[in-house]
Write a protein that holds these residues in place. Structure first.
Motif, PDB file in Angstrom:
ATOM      1  N   ASP A   1       7.179  22.369 -11.965  1.00 15.15           N
ATOM      2  CA  ASP A   1       7.287  21.279 -11.001  1.00 15.15           C
ATOM      3  C   ASP A   1       6.191  20.268 -11.292  1.00 15.15           C
ATOM      4  N   PHE A   2       6.530  19.008 -11.133  1.00 16.99           N
ATOM      5  CA  PHE A   2       5.540  17.986 -11.493  1.00 16.99           C
ATOM      6  C   PHE A   2       5.354  16.982 -10.365  1.00 16.99           C
ATOM      7  N   ALA A   3       4.219  16.337 -10.368  1.00 16.59           N
ATOM      8  CA  ALA A   3       3.860  15.446  -9.272  1.00 16.59           C
ATOM      9  C   ALA A   3       4.630  14.136  -9.330  1.00 16.59           C
ATOM     10  N   LEU A   4       5.216  13.785  -8.205  1.00 20.50           N
ATOM     11  CA  LEU A   4       5.864  12.477  -8.075  1.00 20.50           C
ATOM     12  C   LEU A   4       4.875  11.526  -7.414  1.00 20.50           C
ATOM     13  N   TRP A   5       4.089  12.093  -6.536  1.00 19.48           N
ATOM     14  CA  TRP A   5       3.135  11.299  -5.775  1.00 19.48           C
ATOM     15  C   TRP A   5       1.869  12.139  -5.586  1.00 19.48           C
ATOM     16  N   LYS A   6       0.747  11.512  -5.808  1.00 18.32           N
ATOM     17  CA  LYS A   6      -0.523  12.223  -5.667  1.00 18.32           C
ATOM     18  C   LYS A   6      -1.361  11.575  -4.563  1.00 18.32           C
ATOM     19  N   GLY A   7      -1.745  12.390  -3.604  1.00 19.60           N
ATOM     20  CA  GLY A   7      -2.635  11.875  -2.568  1.00 19.60           C
ATOM     21  C   GLY A   7      -3.932  11.451  -3.238  1.00 19.60           C
ATOM     22  N   SER A   8      -4.495  10.348  -2.816  1.00 15.57           N
ATOM     23  CA  SER A   8      -5.682   9.880  -3.527  1.00 15.57           C
ATOM     24  C   SER A   8      -6.974  10.293  -2.836  1.00 15.57           C
ATOM     25  N   LYS A   9      -7.959  10.496  -3.631  1.00 16.71           N
ATOM     26  CA  LYS A   9      -9.284  10.832  -3.131  1.00 16.71           C
ATOM     27  C   LYS A   9      -9.986   9.528  -2.769  1.00 16.71           C
ATOM     28  N   PRO A  10     -11.011   9.628  -1.942  1.00 19.65           N
ATOM     29  CA  PRO A  10     -11.738   8.415  -1.557  1.00 19.65           C
ATOM     30  C   PRO A  10     -12.240   7.663  -2.789  1.00 19.65           C
ATOM     31  N   GLY A  11     -12.124   6.385  -2.780  1.00 19.26           N
ATOM     32  CA  GLY A  11     -12.630   5.582  -3.889  1.00 19.26           C
ATOM     33  C   GLY A  11     -11.606   5.358  -4.974  1.00 19.26           C
ATOM     34  N   GLU A  12     -10.507   6.122  -4.959  1.00 17.55           N
ATOM     35  CA  GLU A  12      -9.481   5.919  -5.969  1.00 17.55           C
ATOM     36  C   GLU A  12      -8.506   4.860  -5.481  1.00 17.55           C
TER      37      GLU A  12
END
Length: 486
Positions: A179-190
């Motif tokens: 399974d692969f990422a379609l959407w990645k939650g972002s870390k602060p500053g990204e």
RNA sequence: GGCGCCGUACCCAAGUGGCUAAGGGAGCAGUCUGCAAAACUGCGAUGCGGCGGUUCGAACCCGCCCGGCGCCUCCA
């Protein structure tokens, strides 16, 4: 009719576009976090030639090539250099254009960027979630490969085989390791964009699906890229696109082989790569020449075969090209109204055109296509000896120009390439800019001619040597006058 | 472990069942030239990694072996 090797079916197939007379193609471009290397040049060039040949064959080509401008590596690079991601991507997009211009790679008709298609990307992910083909894990969204039974059809792999491989840190939150990422939650500053799953950014694969569909429709003709993109990138694109639409995504999948250094894949990870600008900057020739040398070299091997890069192979390309340009110089000389070889030359032109098209139709066999041009060079040289009229000379020249344009070689604006001054710059190329002017050369040649006429060969040879020291070669014509070249 | 690719003359590189195994580069010899340069002509693999097999016939198909490489993880 063009036949292309389709990775999807593993065979050469006749190319038929969905809409007669029109081709829609999408090619994976570059992630803009660094300068492009020769591998990128090859890929760009292969699809540039495919596009040119399709146009030559009468198709209107809609050609989309993307810039990936959101990515882990871009973020990393920005952090390292203490600048914004935008600054990084702006820098390398400009660099990419500079490199491609020097190579003579034409702009695509559409050059979409991931950051400009967030709405499309989010909408596509939403569709997949709604269809139950993707699932959410905290701020991330993953595509579930088990929901797409045909997964693996492009790369000819089975999910279980893939599973057997030694995998690095399988994310336990995923339902299947593939399974692969379609959407990645972002870390602060990204960099991040709003979405139903919170602020985040797209996974690598989804942008291409979203942009291709946005600009070319849910199903289009050709999708291309380097062989290393077959898995997982293109496999994943197919899964998510077909999963979302229930339709075929791209009909023909075309992949180019690698550039190697000493029989090894050239790659960033191995550190054995040459950037395109590096090649240009260390070249002793002006850009137009170096660009054409590189093109000739890269096209002298079939696009699906591996190709070893070396200074020697580049020099061979230069020498091979020289023979052609020497001929063009001769074709420009004054000529009679009729020539004994006119008729033969006409036939040779026709034969060459047919053979050239035949070669290109065979899955873009550029080595063979180049060979037909070399044969024509030989025919033309013989015709010149036998007698070729002014019109006959123009006709061959036009033939070279027309067929050469398909490969991006031998173009009119580059005809005078040997006489171009190297532009400003440093090193060898800077030094070249200070060499003799055309007038000075003409003066020395006139002096040498006078010396020859008075049989003062010692002086004549000395003048020739002086010119040779400046990199200028003299060719005497039968009538005693001379032409020269750098 | 799974999937796949490649090995053609000194170098690069087409050809993938049947005329003399394209083309380029380098080399040698000749013609031309005051000498060169360029051009042209000729020479250059009885053999296509090795060994078997299929076939009337194979560099091209099949098998095994040797050598090199790629993907399976970001990668053109």
């Amino acid at each position: 009719m063009l036949r292309v090797y389709n990775t999807l079916t593993g065979s050469k197939e006749p190319f038929e576009s969905m809409v007669p007379g029109k081709v829609r193609m999408y090619v994976c471009g570059v992630t803009v976090y660094d300068y492009s290397h020769i591998g990128h040049a090859r890929s760009a060039l292969v699809f540039d030639v495919l596009r040119r040949y399709l146009e030559y064959s009468g198709f209107a080509v809609e050609f989309a090539k993307n810039f990936t401008d959101v990515d882990d590596k871009i973020i990393k690079r920005a952090t390292e250099q203490g600048v914004s991601c935008d600054q990084i991507t702006a820098t390398y997009i400009k660099a990419y254009y500079d490199d491609m211009d020097r190579l003579g790679v034409r702009r695509a008709t559409l050059e979409p960027r991931a950051t400009e298609h967030m709405a499309d990307i989010v909408a596509l992910v939403e569709t997949l979630v709604a269809k139950g083909m993707a699932y959410r894990v905290e701020g991330d969204v993953y595509f579930e490969v088990d929901r797409y039974p045909m997964y693996g059809r492009l790369s000819k792999r089975k999910r279980d085989d893939l599973q057997a491989g030694a995998r690095v840190d399988v994310d336990e939150r995923k339902r299947h390791p593939m399974d692969f990422a379609l959407w990645k939650g972002s870390k602060p500053g990204e960099p991040s964009w709003d979405s139903p799953w919170g602020p985040g950014r797209p996974g690598w694969h989804i942008e291409c699906s979203a942009m291709a569909m946005r600009h070319l429709g849910e199903t289009f003709d050709i999708h291309g890229g380097g062989m290393d993109l077959i898995f997982p990138h293109h496999e994943n694109e197919i899964a998510q696109s077909c999963g979302a639409t229930g339709k075929e995504f791209a009909r023909y999948w075309v992949h180019n082989g690698f550039v190697q250094i000493n029989q090894e894949k050239m790659s960033k990870s191995l550190g054995n790569f040459f950037t395109i600008r590096e090649i240009f900057d260390k070249s002793e020739w002006p850009d137009a020449v170096t660009g054409e040398m590189l093109r000739y070299f890269l096209l002298s091997t079939h696009y699906r075969s591996p190709l070893d890069f070396s200074d020697q192979s580049l020099a061979e390309a230069k020498n091979a090209l020289n023979g052609l340009y020497d001929l063009f110089e001769r074709l420009k000389e004054p000529a009679p109204a009729h020539g004994a070889a006119d008729e033969h030359m006409r036939e040779a032109n026709t034969r060459t055109r047919q053979a050239f098209v035949e070669a290109m139709d065979d899955d873009l066999n550029t080595p063979n296509a180049i060979a037909t041009l070399q044969k024509l060079r030989c025919e033309a040289n013989k015709a010149l000896e036998a007698g070729l009229s002014a019109q006959g000379r123009r006709a061959v020249r036009d033939e070279f120009r027309s067929l050469g344009s398909v490969l991006g070689l031998l173009q009119p604006d580059q005809w005078q390439f040997k006489r171009q001054k190297a532009d400003e710059g440093s090193g060898v190329r800077g030094a070249l800019a200070n060499i003799l002017s055309d007038d000075e050369i003409a003066g020395k040649i006139a002096a040498r001619l006078a010396a020859k006429q008075s049989k003062n060969y010692a002086l004549a040879d000395q003048l020739r040597a002086e010119l040779a020291a400046e990199g200028i070669t003299i060719e005497d014509r039968p009538d005693g006058t001379s032409r020269w070249k750098r």
